[in-house]
Design a protein around this motif. Structure first.
Motif, PDB file in Angstrom:
ATOM      1  N   GLY A 157      -0.085  36.861  -8.447  1.00  0.00           N
ATOM      2  CA  GLY A 157       1.625  36.970  -8.973  1.00  0.00           C
ATOM      3  C   GLY A 157       2.200  37.113  -7.469  1.00  0.00           C
ATOM      4  N   TYR A 158       3.336  36.796  -7.464  1.00  0.00           N
ATOM      5  CA  TYR A 158       4.092  35.752  -6.365  1.00  0.00           C
ATOM      6  C   TYR A 158       5.683  37.114  -6.652  1.00  0.00           C
ATOM      7  CZ  TYR A 158       0.410  34.649  -3.902  1.00  0.00           C
ATOM      8  OH  TYR A 158      -0.395  34.096  -3.091  1.00  0.00           O
ATOM      9  N   VAL A 159       6.277  37.579  -6.682  1.00  0.00           N
ATOM     10  CA  VAL A 159       7.677  38.070  -7.081  1.00  0.00           C
ATOM     11  C   VAL A 159       7.901  37.586  -6.153  1.00  0.00           C
ATOM     12  CG1 VAL A 159       8.587  38.974  -7.905  1.00  0.00           C
ATOM     13  CG2 VAL A 159       6.533  39.390  -8.649  1.00  0.00           C
ATOM     14  N   ILE A 160       8.934  36.855  -6.003  1.00  0.00           N
ATOM     15  CA  ILE A 160      10.364  37.021  -5.116  1.00  0.00           C
ATOM     16  C   ILE A 160      12.159  37.570  -5.617  1.00  0.00           C
ATOM     17  CG2 ILE A 160      11.112  35.731  -3.008  1.00  0.00           C
ATOM     18  CD1 ILE A 160       8.809  33.880  -3.026  1.00  0.00           C
ATOM     19  N   VAL A 161      12.082  38.509  -5.583  1.00  0.00           N
ATOM     20  CA  VAL A 161      13.861  38.789  -5.898  1.00  0.00           C
ATOM     21  C   VAL A 161      14.715  38.857  -4.691  1.00  0.00           C
ATOM     22  CG1 VAL A 161      12.603  39.962  -8.275  1.00  0.00           C
ATOM     23  CG2 VAL A 161      12.790  40.794  -5.788  1.00  0.00           C
ATOM     24  N   GLY A 162      16.141  38.602  -4.539  1.00  0.00           N
ATOM     25  CA  GLY A 162      16.836  38.741  -4.078  1.00  0.00           C
ATOM     26  C   GLY A 162      18.385  38.116  -4.913  1.00  0.00           C
ATOM     27  N   THR A 163      19.191  38.295  -3.273  1.00  0.00           N
ATOM     28  CA  THR A 163      20.547  37.581  -3.852  1.00  0.00           C
ATOM     29  C   THR A 163      20.534  36.433  -2.585  1.00  0.00           C
ATOM     30  OG1 THR A 163      21.703  39.879  -4.438  1.00  0.00           O
ATOM     31  CG2 THR A 163      23.282  37.982  -3.094  1.00  0.00           C
TER      32      THR A 163
END
Length: 585
Positions: free
Chosen positions: A286-292
């Protein structure tokens, strides 16, 4: 064939659902069910967790509300709490709730942010058991809890799949190592040991971690050289391999870095050429990309755009602010601080509507739209920003046109919704010399059939004498509106159908001079953002030619008005009010 334990469990559940039991018998039955499910956990963990989640926990919650016996109530509560811990073996949601159970309410993550974080929690849980789901992208305002939630996910998943490995990347080495330490602390806790007894740190202090540094560490159950690797965006990741997911958390430090186009380019190149390849060979991860979303050019925006170019997405029926790929491979979550429709805080336990309104008042549209609304716009190049428009302070009113600020008829355009997520946009303008002030709008995200009455009411209210509508979708719309107007005795509106050709961006670009020079808009703040006019103006003033816009209905309908009405392309004759009396009608 059902196991004997499962068969007994189902029989008890049937009795609890269908039979009226006295309180003592009820307590004993619930206790028997609870003990059997603990046994069943060893036989079939996933199925047992479903029983805890869907049957026992909701049942205990109801019983606790009515039980008056103190001793039974305490035992029910103990079963209720522990059931969350048992359910947590397959449920990230219950893991977080159980882990934070005894915390002060103000410090809890999920309970205070349930509405905004549950889409993220749900799809991280799904990714753990569904190899088809490869991308989970989630953007939130600062302090929404996205990073902490990701740490919970990583610790929890190492309990579920303890042989795997994570790669966690952030903008700084210090931050990445801090995330790593947080995951270690969770794993060493008593709560974690209850949920995952095979990783009980107190019982295996010397054996559980075979290597432990903030940068990288290894559990004794690991199948690779590491269980966890923490790197900065500039750190060395060649040679690393992740088998669970690669988690990217805030690749930009602040709004200053958001203006650095070279940095955006470097991050994108590293994502395409290096980061995506850091998976265990031959294995889907999986690729999890979190942020503002600091900028429309940052990584989370560009990956979202790239996914939408290669996949068809639809609105998630389960969660607001969430889109899912139709093939189930990707999820994009964009949670604004202020709801797009109501202008109310989406997470009032963390930050109030009033606080957010004050933040918006003090900051530029670029900053607020990007950082708080997750709808990033370029800091420059907004061709329809308030500063570029003619504006008024007082709304023109119906009356004697010889008086200043009054009008006796209006002109309008109507852009029907093409899809459910588009707005029906109908700007209404009066004419004052060579200028066309915007006096009202119909701006709703509804089906056209639900708005016929509203459209007709607006036409009559403002004495619209010419309406240009786009008929690319519904060729019967003109007839429907004509019939409804005539039924109400209004014959003064000439409805003209217009078929749009060419690219929408080109049409808007061609009319930008007319829009900026001849249309007069309400000044900023004259209408609240949660009103139709407020939404219309916010959408129009944040439109950009430089990147994909979330919405473009407002500016598109004004471009049609400029072309068809102001430049008079719709008809060779000027519109005029017709007197029914003179015509003998």
């Amino acid at each position: 064939m059902k196991s004997e334990t499962k068969q007994t469990i189902d029989e008890i559940i049937k009795v609890l659902k269908t039979t009226s039991l006295d309180k003592k018998t009820l307590f004993q039955s619930v206790k028997d069910l609870y003990n059997l499910l603990i046994v069943y956990l060893e036989e079939n963990t996933s199925d047992a967790c479903r029983y805890f989640t869907n049957i026992l926990i909701p049942f205990l919650q109801k019983v606790l509300m009515v039980e008056t016996n103190e001793e039974r109530s305490q035992k029910y509560y103990e079963m209720y709490k522990n059931s969350h811990g048992f359910a947590a073996r397959r449920s990230l949601e219950h893991f977080i709730l159980y882990y934070e159970w005894d915390w002060e309410q103000k410090d809890k993550l999920l309970e205070n942010r349930y509405e905004i974080l549950m889409p993220f929690v749900y799809y991280l849980n799904k990714m753990t058991f569904d190899e088809n789901l490869q991308y989970v992208l989630a953007s939130y305002m600062p302090s929404a809890g996205k990073s902490r939630c990701t740490c919970y996910y990583e610790a929890w998943r190492l309990g579920v799949q303890s042989g795997g490995c994570f790669l966690r990347i952030s903008y700084s080495d210090l931050l990445a190592k801090g995330f790593s330490r947080s995951v270690i602390d969770i794993i060493k806790s008593e709560e974690y040991a209850f949920v995952f007894p095979h990783l009980n740190y107190k019982k295996n202090k010397k054996k559980l971690f075979t290597k432990e540094t903030d940068e990288e560490w290894r559990l004794s159950t690991a199948k690779l050289l590491q269980s966890y690797m923490a790197r900065s965006r500039d750190g060395q990741i060649n040679g690393t391999r992740a088998s669970l997911s690669i988690d990217i958390d805030d690749m930009l430090k602040d709004d200053k870095e958001a203006l650095n186009m070279d940095l955006h380019k470097d991050i994108w190149i590293k994502w395409v050429n290096v980061i995506q390849s850091r998976r265990t060979l031959g294995k889907k991860i999986g690729y999890v990309i979190v942020g503002t979303k600091w900028s429309p050019y940052d990584l989370i925006c560009r990956v979202s755009q790239d996914l939408k170019e290669t996949h068809d997405f639809k609105d998630d029926p389960k969660f607001k602010y969430t889109e899912i790929a139709k093939d189930g491979t990707a999820v994009i979550i964009n949670v604004p601080a202020l709801d797009y429709e109501t202008d109310e805080s989406t997470c009032p336990k963390v930050i109030s509507t009033e606080e957010l309104h004050e933040i918006r008042r003090k900051n530029t549209p670029y900053y607020f739209q990007s950082v708080y609304q997750q709808n990033p716009i370029p800091p420059e190049g907004l061709d329809f920003a308030y500063e570029a428009l003619n504006t008024y302070d007082v709304v023109p009113r119906m009356g004697n046109p010889r008086e200043e600020g009054r009008y006796d008829y209006t002109l309008a355009s109507l852009d029907p919704a093409r899809k459910g997520k588009n707005y029906v946009s109908m700007p209404i303008h009066c004419r004052m010399g060579e200028l066309y002030p915007l006096v009202d709008v119909l701006f709703e995200k509804k089906a056209m059939s639900d708005l016929y009455e509203d459209i007709v009411a607006k036409i009559i209210q403002h004495k619209v004498i010419r309406l240009v509508l786009e008929n690319n979708i519904d060729t019967s719309l003109k007839r429907i509106l004509d019939d409804m107007l005539h039924e109400r005795g209004y014959y003064s509106c000439e409805i003209i159908e217009h078929y749009s050709l060419g690219k929408k961006e080109d049409r808007i670009r061609d009319q930008q001079g007319v829009i900026r020079n001849q249309i007069v808009f309400p000044r900023k703040g004259l209408f609240p953002v949660n009103t139709p006019m407020g939404k219309f103006m916010e959408q129009l003033t944040t439109f950009s030619f430089d990147f994909p816009n979330k919405y473009d209905d407002a500016i598109d309908s004004e471009a049609m008005f400029a072309h068809q009405i102001i430049l008079d392309r719709a008809s060779g004759q000027k519109a005029q009010v017709l007197s029914r009396r003179k015509l003998g009608l």
